[in-house]
Design a protein around this motif. Structure first.
Motif, mmCIF file in Angstrom:
data_model
loop_
_atom_site.group_PDB
_atom_site.id
_atom_site.type_symbol
_atom_site.label_atom_id
_atom_site.label_comp_id
_atom_site.label_asym_id
_atom_site.label_seq_id
_atom_site.Cartn_x
_atom_site.Cartn_y
_atom_site.Cartn_z
ATOM 1 N N MET A 83 0.825 -1.199 0.000
ATOM 2 C CA MET A 83 0.000 0.000 0.000
ATOM 3 C C MET A 83 0.865 1.256 0.000
ATOM 4 O O MET A 83 0.556 2.249 -0.683
ATOM 5 C CB MET A 83 -0.928 -0.003 1.221
ATOM 6 C CG MET A 83 -1.980 -1.118 1.204
ATOM 7 S SD MET A 83 -3.062 -1.045 -0.261
ATOM 8 C CE MET A 83 -3.904 0.518 0.039
ATOM 9 N N TYR A 84 1.949 1.233 0.757
ATOM 10 C CA TYR A 84 2.867 2.368 0.801
ATOM 11 C C TYR A 84 3.477 2.621 -0.577
ATOM 12 O O TYR A 84 3.503 3.760 -1.069
ATOM 13 C CB TYR A 84 3.956 2.097 1.837
ATOM 14 C CG TYR A 84 4.985 3.194 1.973
ATOM 15 C CD1 TYR A 84 4.744 4.302 2.772
ATOM 16 C CD2 TYR A 84 6.198 3.111 1.297
ATOM 17 C CE1 TYR A 84 5.679 5.313 2.892
ATOM 18 C CE2 TYR A 84 7.141 4.107 1.408
ATOM 19 C CZ TYR A 84 6.877 5.206 2.211
ATOM 20 O OH TYR A 84 7.815 6.207 2.316
ATOM 21 N N PHE A 85 3.947 1.548 -1.209
ATOM 22 C CA PHE A 85 4.574 1.705 -2.526
ATOM 23 C C PHE A 85 3.533 2.008 -3.602
ATOM 24 O O PHE A 85 3.849 2.683 -4.585
ATOM 25 C CB PHE A 85 5.386 0.450 -2.880
ATOM 26 C CG PHE A 85 6.777 0.458 -2.327
ATOM 27 C CD1 PHE A 85 7.861 0.737 -3.140
ATOM 28 C CD2 PHE A 85 7.004 0.212 -0.985
ATOM 29 C CE1 PHE A 85 9.149 0.756 -2.631
ATOM 30 C CE2 PHE A 85 8.283 0.225 -0.455
ATOM 31 C CZ PHE A 85 9.363 0.501 -1.278
ATOM 32 N N ARG A 86 2.320 1.522 -3.435
ATOM 33 C CA ARG A 86 1.253 1.889 -4.377
ATOM 34 C C ARG A 86 1.082 3.405 -4.396
ATOM 35 O O ARG A 86 0.971 4.022 -5.458
ATOM 36 C CB ARG A 86 -0.052 1.216 -3.970
ATOM 37 C CG ARG A 86 -1.248 1.686 -4.779
ATOM 38 C CD ARG A 86 -2.568 1.163 -4.221
ATOM 39 N NE ARG A 86 -3.700 1.809 -4.870
ATOM 40 C CZ ARG A 86 -4.965 1.593 -4.556
ATOM 41 N NH1 ARG A 86 -5.270 0.743 -3.581
ATOM 42 N NH2 ARG A 86 -5.926 2.223 -5.186
ATOM 43 N N TYR A 89 4.189 5.070 -6.058
ATOM 44 C CA TYR A 89 4.208 4.900 -7.516
ATOM 45 C C TYR A 89 2.999 5.540 -8.197
ATOM 46 O O TYR A 89 2.973 5.649 -9.427
ATOM 47 C CB TYR A 89 4.232 3.411 -7.882
ATOM 48 C CG TYR A 89 5.529 2.693 -7.609
ATOM 49 C CD1 TYR A 89 6.755 3.229 -7.991
ATOM 50 C CD2 TYR A 89 5.529 1.441 -6.995
ATOM 51 C CE1 TYR A 89 7.939 2.556 -7.763
ATOM 52 C CE2 TYR A 89 6.715 0.748 -6.764
ATOM 53 C CZ TYR A 89 7.914 1.316 -7.149
ATOM 54 O OH TYR A 89 9.085 0.637 -6.920
ATOM 55 N N GLY A 90 1.978 5.915 -7.432
ATOM 56 C CA GLY A 90 0.766 6.485 -8.008
ATOM 57 C C GLY A 90 -0.063 5.469 -8.774
ATOM 58 O O GLY A 90 -0.656 5.799 -9.815
ATOM 59 N N LEU A 91 -0.141 4.243 -8.254
ATOM 60 C CA LEU A 91 -0.862 3.171 -8.934
ATOM 61 C C LEU A 91 -2.339 3.197 -8.576
ATOM 62 O O LEU A 91 -2.709 3.489 -7.433
ATOM 63 C CB LEU A 91 -0.275 1.810 -8.562
ATOM 64 C CG LEU A 91 1.219 1.606 -8.854
ATOM 65 C CD1 LEU A 91 1.654 0.230 -8.383
ATOM 66 C CD2 LEU A 91 1.505 1.783 -10.339
ATOM 67 N N ALA A 92 -3.178 2.833 -9.530
ATOM 68 C CA ALA A 92 -4.618 2.810 -9.291
ATOM 69 C C ALA A 92 -5.037 1.608 -8.449
ATOM 70 O O ALA A 92 -6.021 1.670 -7.718
ATOM 71 C CB ALA A 92 -5.363 2.791 -10.627
ATOM 72 N N ASN A 93 -4.289 0.517 -8.541
ATOM 73 C CA ASN A 93 -4.650 -0.699 -7.808
ATOM 74 C C ASN A 93 -3.403 -1.563 -7.636
ATOM 75 O O ASN A 93 -2.305 -1.196 -8.073
ATOM 76 C CB ASN A 93 -5.746 -1.477 -8.541
ATOM 77 C CG ASN A 93 -5.350 -1.802 -9.971
ATOM 78 O OD1 ASN A 93 -4.392 -2.521 -10.216
ATOM 79 N ND2 ASN A 93 -6.092 -1.232 -10.926
#
Length: 201
Positions: A83-86, A89-93
């Protein structure tokens, strides 16, 4: 990725002496060298952590970096790391991350704190974090240390699929394992890179 004329030293000790390297799309490349040959210095320069004394490194597209020593927060669970790296990275999922976890058999540890994981399982998380944003260029420093044989084979299958998908993959190690899986193998010795024979078509 294209590396041109990279030199680096620490005081009077010259570690890298004019490194030139091209990492085209869809290639799986290895660099081997003894301990102290400058592999970690080179990787720190390639990922932008260290500025060379001379020379240039050009990246095209996203890149991922899997350091030899996993930089994890022992108090956080595997899922919390994702969740932190999401967010970073600006990931949607997390679909891509979850697919990698499934490939590496990491999903069962999603709610385990990193401090309780074995060395090999920590390395699976380390690799997942480097891959979860689907980078075009992937830099891997001793990526399979601590893996059991099954996970080791899964790693190479994953690397092969990344190459087939047009990704550029660089594996750095102090020993030349499974060289027949590589497109190119280079040796870092006395601060210079020299190619060995091409090991696959």
């Amino acid at each position: 990725m294209e590396v041109t004329g990279v030199y680096h030293g620490y005081g009077s000790r010259h570690v890298l002496r004019g490194i030139d390297l091209k990492l085209p799309l869809g290639r799986l490349v290895g660099i081997v060298g003894e301990n102290g040959a400058g592999k970690s210095t080179l990787l720190r320069i390639l990922c932008g952590e260290l500025r060379p004394n001379q020379g240039t490194v050009r990246h095209r597209g996203r890149f991922g970096y899997c350091p030899q020593q996993a930089i994890l927060n022992d108090a956080l669970t595997v899922r919390q790391h994702l969740m932190y790296f999401r967010s970073a990275y600006g990931l949607a999922n997390l679909r891509h991350a979850e697919a990698i976890m499934e490939e590496l058999r990491l999903g069962a540890y999603a709610d385990e704190r990193a401090g309780l994981l074995s060395g090999g399982t920590r390395q699976k998380l380390n690799l997942t974090l480097a891959l979860m944003h689907d980078p075009e260029v992937l830099l891997l420093d001793e990526p399979y240390q601590g893996f059991d044989w099954d996970t080791y084979q899964r790693f190479w299958d994953l690397a092969d699929r990344l190459r087939t998908a047009g990704r550029s993959v660089l594996v750095v190690s102090h020993l030349a394992y499974d060289t027949e899986r590589l497109d190119e193998l280079w040796r870092l010795d006395d601060g210079t890179l020299s190619p060995t024979a091409t090991v696959s078509a």
